[in-house]
Design an enzyme around this catalytic site. Structure first.
Site: not given
Length: 164
Positions: A31-32, A101, A103, A137
């Site tokens: 993913y990254e 929810g 994460g 975040y």
């Protein structure tokens, strides 16, 4: 095991979970866009995550059928605060499980750990291009630290420095 809601649970990982943790790490790296940087092995993870001197914790979010995501973290220390804290190395929720929810539940569990230890902070890094993570975040109240640049010595540069 903590029932977060009727759809999933969170629990601390155990040695038997290493194969699945390894799969999750590779999914996160993919993913990254960093999959080629994963050099860890299952054996190595078992030794370093669950060995005698490990200071790493892994939380798994799962439902009745499968693991949905994970968080991997370890203790830090702030000289300015004079307190311990936690550094969140990885937080990953599988794509099909996002938006439920999970994460936030993993972060809440870690925040409780910080509070229980009398800690002063919870920190992590996020890739600049990961707008969905940054938005998530910020929504929970996290703030980016301006004026700080992350530095890293990899294995090769560590060996050179150590040999000086």
């Amino acid at each position: 095991m903590d029932a977060v809601n009727e759809n999933y649970y969170i629990r601390s990982a155990e040695l038997d979970d290493v194969p699945e943790i390894f799969v999750l790490i590779k999914e996160l790296a993919d993913y990254e866009r960093l999959l080629d940087e994963v050099v860890a092995t299952e054996k190595q993870l078992g030794e370093t995550l669950f060995g005698e001197n490990s200071n790493v914790e892994v939380l798994l979010a799962y439902d009745e059928n499968q693991i949905l995501g994970f968080a991997l973290y370890f203790q830090t220390y702030s000289t300015f605060l004079g307190r311990q804290g936690i550094y969140l190395e990885d937080l990953f929720v599988r794509e099909f499980a996002r938006g439920k929810g999970i994460g936030q539940a993993l972060l809440q569990r870690i925040a409780k750990c910080v509070m229980e230890m009398g800690g002063g902070r919870l920190e992590w890094s996020v890739l600049d291009w990961n707008e969905s993570a940054i938005s998530f975040y910020k929504k929970i109240g996290a703030v980016p630290l301006d004026g700080w640049t992350t530095f890293r010595l990899n294995r090769e540069t560590l060996e050179k420095l150590a040999a000086l």
